[in-house]
Motif scaffolding. Structure first.
Motif, PDB file in Angstrom:
ATOM      1  N   LEU A 114     -19.916 -32.108   0.716  1.00  0.00           N
ATOM      2  CA  LEU A 114     -21.383 -32.666   0.510  1.00  0.00           C
ATOM      3  C   LEU A 114     -21.496 -33.915   0.648  1.00  0.00           C
ATOM      4  CD1 LEU A 114     -22.731 -29.581  -1.888  1.00  0.00           C
ATOM      5  CD2 LEU A 114     -22.961 -29.799   0.784  1.00  0.00           C
ATOM      6  N   GLY A 115     -20.305 -34.580   0.261  1.00  0.00           N
ATOM      7  CA  GLY A 115     -20.364 -35.805   0.195  1.00  0.00           C
ATOM      8  C   GLY A 115     -20.926 -36.695  -0.974  1.00  0.00           C
ATOM      9  N   VAL A 116     -20.780 -36.084  -2.079  1.00  0.00           N
ATOM     10  CA  VAL A 116     -21.460 -36.273  -3.309  1.00  0.00           C
ATOM     11  C   VAL A 116     -20.423 -36.448  -4.604  1.00  0.00           C
ATOM     12  CG1 VAL A 116     -23.517 -35.182  -2.726  1.00  0.00           C
ATOM     13  CG2 VAL A 116     -21.948 -33.849  -4.069  1.00  0.00           C
ATOM     14  N   GLY A 117     -20.912 -36.860  -5.481  1.00  0.00           N
ATOM     15  CA  GLY A 117     -19.966 -37.275  -6.667  1.00  0.00           C
ATOM     16  C   GLY A 117     -19.429 -36.013  -7.426  1.00  0.00           C
ATOM     17  N   LEU A 118     -18.305 -35.845  -8.174  1.00  0.00           N
ATOM     18  CA  LEU A 118     -17.893 -34.827  -8.724  1.00  0.00           C
ATOM     19  C   LEU A 118     -18.873 -34.151  -9.936  1.00  0.00           C
ATOM     20  CD1 LEU A 118     -14.103 -35.725  -9.345  1.00  0.00           C
ATOM     21  CD2 LEU A 118     -15.111 -33.995  -7.598  1.00  0.00           C
ATOM     22  N   PHE A 119     -19.756 -35.041 -10.335  1.00  0.00           N
ATOM     23  CA  PHE A 119     -20.399 -34.915 -11.499  1.00  0.00           C
ATOM     24  C   PHE A 119     -22.114 -34.467 -11.240  1.00  0.00           C
ATOM     25  CE2 PHE A 119     -17.023 -37.156 -13.357  1.00  0.00           C
ATOM     26  CZ  PHE A 119     -16.674 -36.383 -14.582  1.00  0.00           C
ATOM     27  N   ASP A 120     -22.058 -34.393  -9.896  1.00  0.00           N
ATOM     28  CA  ASP A 120     -23.401 -33.960  -9.335  1.00  0.00           C
ATOM     29  C   ASP A 120     -23.700 -32.402  -9.795  1.00  0.00           C
ATOM     30  OD1 ASP A 120     -25.327 -32.761  -7.054  1.00  0.00           O
ATOM     31  OD2 ASP A 120     -25.574 -34.814  -6.796  1.00  0.00           O
ATOM     32  N   LYS A 121     -25.067 -32.591 -10.129  1.00  0.00           N
ATOM     33  CA  LYS A 121     -25.566 -31.155 -10.670  1.00  0.00           C
ATOM     34  C   LYS A 121     -25.440 -30.121  -9.789  1.00  0.00           C
ATOM     35  CE  LYS A 121     -29.240 -28.870 -12.976  1.00  0.00           C
ATOM     36  NZ  LYS A 121     -30.841 -29.135 -13.724  1.00  0.00           N
ATOM     37  N   GLN A 122     -25.745 -30.364  -8.380  1.00  0.00           N
ATOM     38  CA  GLN A 122     -25.768 -29.238  -7.527  1.00  0.00           C
ATOM     39  C   GLN A 122     -24.233 -28.615  -7.402  1.00  0.00           C
ATOM     40  OE1 GLN A 122     -26.360 -30.615  -3.659  1.00  0.00           O
ATOM     41  NE2 GLN A 122     -26.655 -28.849  -2.577  1.00  0.00           N
ATOM     42  N   ILE A 123     -23.172 -29.567  -7.482  1.00  0.00           N
ATOM     43  CA  ILE A 123     -21.676 -29.165  -7.325  1.00  0.00           C
ATOM     44  C   ILE A 123     -21.425 -28.206  -8.630  1.00  0.00           C
ATOM     45  CG2 ILE A 123     -19.383 -29.968  -7.486  1.00  0.00           C
ATOM     46  CD1 ILE A 123     -20.809 -30.562  -4.951  1.00  0.00           C
ATOM     47  N   TRP A 124     -21.870 -28.547  -9.719  1.00  0.00           N
ATOM     48  CA  TRP A 124     -21.551 -27.756 -11.031  1.00  0.00           C
ATOM     49  C   TRP A 124     -22.320 -26.470 -11.000  1.00  0.00           C
ATOM     50  CZ3 TRP A 124     -17.701 -27.989 -13.754  1.00  0.00           C
ATOM     51  CH2 TRP A 124     -16.860 -29.585 -13.653  1.00  0.00           C
ATOM     52  N   ASN A 125     -23.688 -26.135 -10.324  1.00  0.00           N
ATOM     53  CA  ASN A 125     -24.115 -24.955 -10.153  1.00  0.00           C
ATOM     54  C   ASN A 125     -23.484 -24.260  -9.195  1.00  0.00           C
ATOM     55  OD1 ASN A 125     -26.382 -25.816 -11.776  1.00  0.00           O
ATOM     56  ND2 ASN A 125     -27.487 -26.818 -10.237  1.00  0.00           N
ATOM     57  N   PHE A 126     -23.031 -24.628  -8.099  1.00  0.00           N
ATOM     58  CA  PHE A 126     -21.989 -23.844  -7.034  1.00  0.00           C
ATOM     59  C   PHE A 126     -20.941 -23.445  -7.927  1.00  0.00           C
ATOM     60  CE2 PHE A 126     -23.654 -26.462  -3.325  1.00  0.00           C
ATOM     61  CZ  PHE A 126     -24.656 -25.466  -2.906  1.00  0.00           C
ATOM     62  N   ALA A 127     -20.070 -24.335  -8.876  1.00  0.00           N
ATOM     63  CA  ALA A 127     -19.070 -23.871  -9.345  1.00  0.00           C
ATOM     64  C   ALA A 127     -19.415 -22.798 -10.511  1.00  0.00           C
ATOM     65  CB  ALA A 127     -18.445 -25.119 -10.162  1.00  0.00           C
ATOM     66  N   ALA A 128     -20.492 -23.003 -11.012  1.00  0.00           N
ATOM     67  CA  ALA A 128     -20.975 -21.688 -12.084  1.00  0.00           C
ATOM     68  C   ALA A 128     -21.087 -20.508 -11.323  1.00  0.00           C
ATOM     69  CB  ALA A 128     -22.174 -22.156 -12.913  1.00  0.00           C
ATOM     70  N   ALA A 129     -21.795 -20.454 -10.355  1.00  0.00           N
ATOM     71  CA  ALA A 129     -22.078 -19.364  -9.322  1.00  0.00           C
ATOM     72  C   ALA A 129     -20.574 -18.555  -8.709  1.00  0.00           C
ATOM     73  CB  ALA A 129     -22.830 -19.495  -8.276  1.00  0.00           C
ATOM     74  N   PHE A 130     -19.718 -19.656  -8.693  1.00  0.00           N
ATOM     75  CA  PHE A 130     -18.293 -19.042  -7.862  1.00  0.00           C
ATOM     76  C   PHE A 130     -17.469 -18.423  -9.259  1.00  0.00           C
ATOM     77  CE2 PHE A 130     -13.970 -20.113  -7.022  1.00  0.00           C
ATOM     78  CZ  PHE A 130     -13.686 -19.468  -5.877  1.00  0.00           C
ATOM     79  N   THR A 131     -17.533 -19.089 -10.327  1.00  0.00           N
ATOM     80  CA  THR A 131     -16.650 -18.536 -11.452  1.00  0.00           C
ATOM     81  C   THR A 131     -17.134 -17.150 -11.947  1.00  0.00           C
ATOM     82  OG1 THR A 131     -17.931 -19.871 -12.852  1.00  0.00           O
ATOM     83  CG2 THR A 131     -15.984 -20.769 -11.997  1.00  0.00           C
ATOM     84  N   SER A 132     -18.478 -16.692 -11.745  1.00  0.00           N
ATOM     85  CA  SER A 132     -19.052 -15.480 -12.052  1.00  0.00           C
ATOM     86  C   SER A 132     -18.924 -14.668 -10.883  1.00  0.00           C
ATOM     87  CB  SER A 132     -20.594 -15.738 -12.475  1.00  0.00           C
ATOM     88  OG  SER A 132     -21.501 -16.201 -11.377  1.00  0.00           O
ATOM     89  N   SER A 133     -18.217 -14.907 -10.015  1.00  0.00           N
ATOM     90  CA  SER A 133     -18.183 -13.988  -8.772  1.00  0.00           C
ATOM     91  C   SER A 133     -17.121 -13.152  -8.668  1.00  0.00           C
ATOM     92  CB  SER A 133     -18.535 -14.737  -7.401  1.00  0.00           C
ATOM     93  OG  SER A 133     -17.607 -15.570  -7.095  1.00  0.00           O
ATOM     94  N   PHE A 134     -17.017 -12.313  -7.676  1.00  0.00           N
ATOM     95  CA  PHE A 134     -16.054 -11.469  -7.475  1.00  0.00           C
ATOM     96  C   PHE A 134     -14.642 -12.415  -6.400  1.00  0.00           C
ATOM     97  CE2 PHE A 134     -13.170  -9.153  -4.078  1.00  0.00           C
ATOM     98  CZ  PHE A 134     -12.453  -8.326  -5.159  1.00  0.00           C
ATOM     99  N   ALA A 135     -15.253 -13.580  -5.856  1.00  0.00           N
ATOM    100  CA  ALA A 135     -14.342 -14.228  -5.129  1.00  0.00           C
ATOM    101  C   ALA A 135     -13.546 -15.355  -5.889  1.00  0.00           C
ATOM    102  CB  ALA A 135     -15.211 -15.268  -4.229  1.00  0.00           C
ATOM    103  N   PHE A 136     -14.080 -15.619  -7.151  1.00  0.00           N
ATOM    104  CA  PHE A 136     -13.502 -16.369  -8.001  1.00  0.00           C
ATOM    105  C   PHE A 136     -11.964 -15.852  -8.694  1.00  0.00           C
ATOM    106  CE2 PHE A 136     -12.180 -17.552 -12.518  1.00  0.00           C
ATOM    107  CZ  PHE A 136     -12.063 -18.692 -12.191  1.00  0.00           C
ATOM    108  N   TRP A 137     -12.312 -14.475  -8.838  1.00  0.00           N
ATOM    109  CA  TRP A 137     -11.173 -13.684  -9.405  1.00  0.00           C
ATOM    110  C   TRP A 137     -10.200 -13.201  -8.413  1.00  0.00           C
ATOM    111  CZ3 TRP A 137     -10.610 -14.344 -14.507  1.00  0.00           C
ATOM    112  CH2 TRP A 137     -11.643 -14.522 -15.167  1.00  0.00           C
ATOM    113  N   SER A 138     -10.501 -13.104  -7.121  1.00  0.00           N
ATOM    114  CA  SER A 138      -9.746 -12.851  -6.165  1.00  0.00           C
ATOM    115  C   SER A 138      -9.019 -13.906  -5.676  1.00  0.00           C
ATOM    116  CB  SER A 138     -10.514 -12.306  -4.795  1.00  0.00           C
ATOM    117  OG  SER A 138     -11.390 -13.316  -4.307  1.00  0.00           O
ATOM    118  N   VAL A 139      -9.468 -15.120  -5.729  1.00  0.00           N
ATOM    119  CA  VAL A 139      -8.817 -16.456  -5.612  1.00  0.00           C
ATOM    120  C   VAL A 139      -7.685 -16.780  -6.697  1.00  0.00           C
ATOM    121  CG1 VAL A 139      -8.855 -18.977  -5.330  1.00  0.00           C
ATOM    122  CG2 VAL A 139     -10.483 -17.481  -4.020  1.00  0.00           C
TER     123      VAL A 139
END
Length: 363
Positions: A114-139
């Motif tokens: 996305l070409g944004v900084g590591l502390f961008d709120k949007q990035i951490w929203n994506f990270a929170a969604a990922f860690t609560s998904s099946f995809a996270f645990w499969s990875v």
């Protein structure tokens, strides 16, 4: 030029980078096959774009970082555990570590996409969604398996030797080869008396400490441990420039290593182990043998000769005997002095062999 110890460490670290990187590529290809040109992950809504380089580089870097911690720190914490308990305990440890590593990977990958900084709120929203998904645990489980394979490789390598394992993988000795090798037969002095004094269990514990203390000099001088035979260690090197001096410096380094542990042995066991050694070199045939249990073994008269030379140390009242052939291969450097002990007829040989002892010159 890299030292033998550095090369050994690099060989230990490489699997930690290579296995996760390979798993990353495979996972990415499988993911691409499933998602196709879909712009988002269906389960989380996170943006998806097929990439190979960034995830693979991250997997390699994180794997190497874990490898550094494993080789220099973590392995020491689990050193006294059994093979199985060691693998399970470490796998659980790295499972937790990978939760943090996976989260880091997701944050960095999305930030790059996305070409944004590591502390961008949007990035951490994506990270929170990922860690609560099946995809996270499969990875997470996928890469835990990669790290477990690394641990298994390193443990097996430690049990049978790095060089032996690499030779099995490459098939170098699947067909017998002739090569020039140096052998050191190193035997503990008065081992029977020590065993009777300590008892078999305590003696075995001391023997383990003894082998550990001898290991660093063998690694530093590029030796391969061919066999442990009771209280005897057989060390071997390929014949390369400076091989004779290298083997002798290894012998004296092992002497120093034990001298530095005198207090430990005296306080723990009431005895201080010492050793004698015979060194010789010559041509051997090297190859894989066995069906139920495969080994890379060496065959040749040089092994018998070296064993016989070592067996004469007591008769000559010295800690080290080498063959005249090895003495002639010594390169003069002002640190080693070879002294002739005359000729001896070795058991099983019709001809006499010139023998030398070697002393380190003190400046």
């Amino acid at each position: 030029m890299l030292s033998h110890r550095t090369k050994r460490v690099l060989l230990q670290l490489l699997p930690f980078g290579i296995f996760p990187a390979i798993f990353s590529v495979i996972y990415g290809l499988l993911e691409k096959g499933i998602l196709g040109d879909n712009p988002t992950y269906p389960s989380t809504g996170n943006p998806y774009s097929f990439q190979v380089f960034v995830p693979t580089l991250l997997a390699f870097s994180i794997g190497i970082l874990m490898g550094i911690f494993e080789v220099f720190y973590i392995n020491k914490w689990f050193q006294k555990k059994s093979f199985t308990r060691k693998i399970i305990s470490k796998s659980i440890f790295y499972f937790v570590a990978l939760i943090i590593a996976s989260l880091t990977s997701v944050v960095v990958s999305h930030a790059v996409d996305l070409g944004v900084g590591l502390f961008d709120k949007q990035i951490w929203n994506f990270a929170a969604a990922f860690t609560s998904s099946f995809a996270f645990w499969s990875v997470l489980l996928y890469f835990t398996l990669a790290i477990t394979l690394c641990l298994f490789y390193v443990e097996v390598s430690g049990n049978i030797g790095q060089a032996v394992l690499l030779n099995f993988f490459t098939g170098k000795y699947h067909q017998p080869l002739e090569e020039e090798r140096v052998y050191m037969f190193l035997d503990m002095k008065s081992s029977t008396t020590i065993a009777e004094r300590l008892g078999h269990v305590r003696y075995f514990e001391m023997l383990k400490e003894y082998y550990i203390d001898l290991s660093d000099p063998i690694i530093d001088y590029g030796g391969e441990i061919y066999q442990y035979v009771g209280d005897e260690v057989i060390v071997t090197w390929k014949v390369k420039p400076g091989f004779a001096n290298n083997a002798l410096h290894c012998f004296f380094a092992m002497k120093v290593a034990l001298q530095q542990q005198v207090e430990k042995y005296q306080s723990t066991y009431g005895v201080v182990p010492s050793f004698k050694a015979g060194i010789h070199f010559g041509r051997v045939t090297t190859g894989e043998i066995g069906v139920i249990k495969k080994e890379i073994t060496f065959s040749g008269d040089v092994l018998n000769t070296t064993a016989r030379i070592q067996g004469l140390c007591n008769a000559y009242q010295v800690d080290l005997l080498i063959s005249e052939k090895l003495a002639n291969a010594l390169e003069p450097n002002g640190t080693l002095e070879a002294k002739s002990m005359g000729e001896a007829e070795l058991r099983g040989r019709n001809e006499k062999v010139g023998l030398y002892t070697v002393e380190r010159i003190k400046h």
